[in-house]
Design a protein around this motif. Structure first.
Motif, PDB file in Angstrom:
ATOM      1  N   LEU A 191       0.916  -1.201  -0.145  1.00 11.15           N
ATOM      2  CA  LEU A 191      -0.083   0.042   0.043  1.00 11.15           C
ATOM      3  C   LEU A 191       0.728   1.333  -0.093  1.00 11.15           C
ATOM      4  CD1 LEU A 191      -3.104  -0.337   2.220  1.00 11.15           C
ATOM      5  CD2 LEU A 191      -2.981   0.100   0.191  1.00 11.15           C
ATOM      6  N   HIS A 192       0.316   2.439  -0.589  1.00  8.01           N
ATOM      7  CA  HIS A 192       1.043   3.522  -0.841  1.00  8.01           C
ATOM      8  C   HIS A 192      -0.010   4.653  -0.043  1.00  8.01           C
ATOM      9  CE1 HIS A 192       3.817   2.185  -3.968  1.00  8.01           C
ATOM     10  NE2 HIS A 192       2.757   1.711  -4.382  1.00  8.01           N
ATOM     11  N   TRP A 228      -3.422   3.936  -1.954  1.00 12.50           N
ATOM     12  CA  TRP A 228      -3.506   3.322  -3.446  1.00 12.50           C
ATOM     13  C   TRP A 228      -2.612   2.255  -3.255  1.00 12.50           C
ATOM     14  CZ3 TRP A 228      -0.899   7.707  -2.399  1.00 12.50           C
ATOM     15  CH2 TRP A 228       0.297   7.964  -2.901  1.00 12.50           C
ATOM     16  N   SER A 229      -3.063   1.437  -4.367  1.00 15.83           N
ATOM     17  CA  SER A 229      -2.078   0.227  -4.547  1.00 15.83           C
ATOM     18  C   SER A 229      -2.236  -0.160  -6.003  1.00 15.83           C
ATOM     19  CB  SER A 229      -2.703  -1.157  -3.888  1.00 15.83           C
ATOM     20  OG  SER A 229      -1.900  -2.125  -4.306  1.00 15.83           O
ATOM     21  N   ILE A 230      -1.114  -0.698  -6.681  1.00 12.41           N
ATOM     22  CA  ILE A 230      -0.846  -1.037  -7.883  1.00 12.41           C
ATOM     23  C   ILE A 230      -1.045  -2.585  -7.916  1.00 12.41           C
ATOM     24  CG2 ILE A 230       0.686  -0.872 -10.068  1.00 12.41           C
ATOM     25  CD1 ILE A 230       1.834   1.923  -8.869  1.00 12.41           C
ATOM     26  N   ILE A 231      -1.628  -2.949  -8.774  1.00 20.27           N
ATOM     27  CA  ILE A 231      -1.901  -4.545  -8.849  1.00 20.27           C
ATOM     28  C   ILE A 231      -1.304  -4.935 -10.345  1.00 20.27           C
ATOM     29  CG2 ILE A 231      -3.224  -6.555  -8.844  1.00 20.27           C
ATOM     30  CD1 ILE A 231      -4.658  -5.195  -6.453  1.00 20.27           C
ATOM     31  N   THR A 236     -10.754  -1.732  -3.672  1.00 18.48           N
ATOM     32  CA  THR A 236     -10.634  -0.214  -3.367  1.00 18.48           C
ATOM     33  C   THR A 236     -11.571   0.002  -2.225  1.00 18.48           C
ATOM     34  OG1 THR A 236     -10.757  -0.304  -5.851  1.00 18.48           O
ATOM     35  CG2 THR A 236     -10.668   1.921  -4.887  1.00 18.48           C
ATOM     36  N   GLU A 237     -12.710  -0.496  -2.070  1.00 22.13           N
ATOM     37  CA  GLU A 237     -13.466  -0.143  -0.856  1.00 22.13           C
ATOM     38  C   GLU A 237     -12.780  -0.451   0.378  1.00 22.13           C
ATOM     39  OE1 GLU A 237     -16.533   1.341   0.431  1.00 22.13           O
ATOM     40  OE2 GLU A 237     -16.804   1.096  -1.488  1.00 22.13           O
ATOM     41  N   TYR A 238     -12.191  -1.570   0.294  1.00 23.49           N
ATOM     42  CA  TYR A 238     -11.246  -2.110   1.623  1.00 23.49           C
ATOM     43  C   TYR A 238     -10.424  -1.060   2.064  1.00 23.49           C
ATOM     44  CZ  TYR A 238      -8.728  -5.288   4.793  1.00 23.49           C
ATOM     45  OH  TYR A 238      -8.196  -5.632   5.834  1.00 23.49           O
ATOM     46  N   ILE A 239      -9.466  -0.591   0.914  1.00 25.99           N
ATOM     47  CA  ILE A 239      -8.621   0.442   1.327  1.00 25.99           C
ATOM     48  C   ILE A 239      -9.233   1.701   1.950  1.00 25.99           C
ATOM     49  CG2 ILE A 239      -6.699   1.904   0.579  1.00 25.99           C
ATOM     50  CD1 ILE A 239      -6.398  -0.205  -2.053  1.00 25.99           C
ATOM     51  N   ARG A 240     -10.279   2.114   1.285  1.00 28.45           N
ATOM     52  CA  ARG A 240     -11.042   3.384   1.680  1.00 28.45           C
ATOM     53  C   ARG A 240     -11.410   3.122   3.019  1.00 28.45           C
ATOM     54  NH1 ARG A 240     -15.299   5.075   3.269  1.00 28.45           N
ATOM     55  NH2 ARG A 240     -16.317   3.299   3.006  1.00 28.45           N
ATOM     56  N   GLN A 285      -8.715   3.769   8.640  1.00 31.51           N
ATOM     57  CA  GLN A 285      -8.928   4.771   9.334  1.00 31.51           C
ATOM     58  C   GLN A 285      -8.324   6.156   8.528  1.00 31.51           C
ATOM     59  OE1 GLN A 285      -8.249   4.611  13.541  1.00 31.51           O
ATOM     60  NE2 GLN A 285      -9.482   6.324  14.294  1.00 31.51           N
ATOM     61  N   GLY A 286      -8.994   7.326   8.639  1.00 26.33           N
ATOM     62  CA  GLY A 286      -8.408   8.450   8.074  1.00 26.33           C
ATOM     63  C   GLY A 286      -8.315   8.885   6.617  1.00 26.33           C
ATOM     64  N   VAL A 287      -8.603   7.685   5.936  1.00 25.41           N
ATOM     65  CA  VAL A 287      -8.442   7.686   4.366  1.00 25.41           C
ATOM     66  C   VAL A 287      -9.736   8.222   3.744  1.00 25.41           C
ATOM     67  CG1 VAL A 287      -8.352   6.176   2.372  1.00 25.41           C
ATOM     68  CG2 VAL A 287      -6.997   5.520   4.055  1.00 25.41           C
ATOM     69  N   GLU A 288      -9.644   9.267   2.841  1.00 29.14           N
ATOM     70  CA  GLU A 288     -10.707   9.928   2.512  1.00 29.14           C
ATOM     71  C   GLU A 288     -11.019   9.196   0.919  1.00 29.14           C
ATOM     72  OE1 GLU A 288     -12.972  12.004   3.585  1.00 29.14           O
ATOM     73  OE2 GLU A 288     -12.002  12.652   5.393  1.00 29.14           O
ATOM     74  N   ILE A 289      -9.899   9.262   0.050  1.00 27.89           N
ATOM     75  CA  ILE A 289      -9.727   8.561  -1.033  1.00 27.89           C
ATOM     76  C   ILE A 289      -9.047   7.367  -1.291  1.00 27.89           C
ATOM     77  CG2 ILE A 289      -9.399   9.270  -3.584  1.00 27.89           C
ATOM     78  CD1 ILE A 289      -9.975  11.898  -3.274  1.00 27.89           C
ATOM     79  N   SER A 290      -9.516   6.449  -2.020  1.00 25.75           N
ATOM     80  CA  SER A 290      -8.702   5.343  -2.474  1.00 25.75           C
ATOM     81  C   SER A 290      -8.648   5.181  -3.677  1.00 25.75           C
ATOM     82  CB  SER A 290      -8.909   4.016  -1.674  1.00 25.75           C
ATOM     83  OG  SER A 290     -10.403   3.645  -1.782  1.00 25.75           O
TER      84      SER A 290
END
Length: 340
Positions: A229-230, A239-242, A261-265, A268-273
């Motif tokens: 994860l970045h 975000w992530s590159i797969i 994408t929903e999982y990363i979002r 906590q604290g993440v506004e955009i994934s």
């Protein structure tokens, strides 16, 4: 083609007339079909069959394994050239939840222009769409909700709906509202769900089949993604590159990233994934999610994609993965100050 908002679907006699006057009808949805597209076309199939119409569901890509619960009769077909003869004699095509008419895949080139085409959707249509009738309401929680509203207009909902129709519509609304979590969920959305459950839907069974069937490859790929994860400076963007290499390592498929994408979002604290998926043909598929503070459909539109305000996507050709990542970050940097 002309557009109508949902409020006029309920008074749209032209749509009813089209159905009455058509005998041979194709139903389809976008490449990589989801619960809303599938639920909408399956529900409408059984409605048309009850009207004694000759009707088929043909999609460009196969039915995902976790949605087989919606198709006990095996009515969802995958397009092949052997269908061209049938497709060349259509009276009407109805596509559901398409977003962009090009997302219908190879089948679209064959049917658009051959016969009257109608789109029923809750994504705004692209300006160059080929539809004679474009029934769109961007405020609707799901395309299946618009189908339910249409059934209400023609008095089908005065009583219980047939369970095969109700189950399909339930899957449509439950998946596109994130199990009733998203901002698009209204009181009427719950009223719809209540009516469908009253019609005999087994909500637990449908959600169990859709959400509780993660393949081992998907779980392994999720682990790989979490490792790589970045984050932006203050952690508001993740975000992530797969890559195809990652997918091959776990014996997976591109579909395994569904829900990532929903999982990363949800961190906590993440506004955009966002996720960048490298495709085997060298293109990139981008998926954006927002927690609701910042829009992402404008970012997707920059890359000729689209979607909802807080959930959108795009396909990017002719750029390296690094350039795709840089371009997305450049767009987001103008949106959230101090993150990059």
């Amino acid at each position: 083609g002309f557009s109508k908002s949902y409020s006029s679907i309920v008074i749209d006699n032209f749509f009813e007339t089209l159905i009455q006057e058509s005998q041979s009808i194709l139903l389809s949805t976008h490449i990589g079909p989801d619960g809303d597209g599938l639920g909408s076309e399956i529900a409408f199939y059984y409605y048309l069959k009850n009207l004694r119409k000759e009707c088929r569901i043909i999609n460009a890509t196969p039915l995902p394994y976790n949605y087989t619960v919606l198709d006990p009769d095996g009515i969802v077909e995958e397009y092949s050239h052997s269908m061209n003869k049938w497709l060349s004699n259509l009276d009407l095509t109805i596509v559901f939840d398409i977003g962009d008419h090009r997302r219908v895949g190879d089948i679209g080139e064959f049917v658009y222009g051959n016969c009257t085409s109608v789109s029923i959707d809750h994504h705004p249509a692209k300006d160059d769409h080929p539809f004679q009738l474009n029934l769109v309401d961007p405020s609707a929680p799901a395309t299946g909700y618009l189908i339910w509203k249409y059934f209400m207009h023609i008095n089908l909902t005065d009583d219980k709906l047939p369970v095969n129709i109700a189950s399909a519509l339930y899957a449509s609304v439950v998946t596109d509202t994130g199990s009733f979590k998203y901002q698009s969920t209204t009181a009427d959305t719950h009223y719809m769900a209540a009516h469908l459950i009253e019609s005999g839907v087994d909500g637990y069974n449908i959600q169990k089949h859709i959400y509780e069937q993660r393949k081992i490859s998907q779980v392994k790929l999720l682990g790989e993604m979490i490792q790589s994860l970045h984050y932006s400076n203050k952690g508001k963007v993740a975000w992530s590159i797969i890559s195809q290499k990652m997918i091959k390592q776990v014996n997976g498929t591109d579909e395994d990233i569904d829900g990532f994408t929903e999982y990363i979002r949800s961190i906590q604290g993440v506004e955009i994934s966002f996720i960048i998926l490298e495709k085997p043909d060298g293109t990139h598929r981008i998926s954006f999610r927002s927690s609701g503070k910042y829009t992402v459909n404008d970012v997707a539109q920059y890359f000729d994609g689209g979607g909802h305000k807080f959930a959108a996507g795009a396909r990017i050709k002719n750029l390296s993965t690094i350039d795709v990542e840089r371009n997305i970050i450049r767009q987001l940097a103008g949106k959230i100050e101090g993150e990059f």
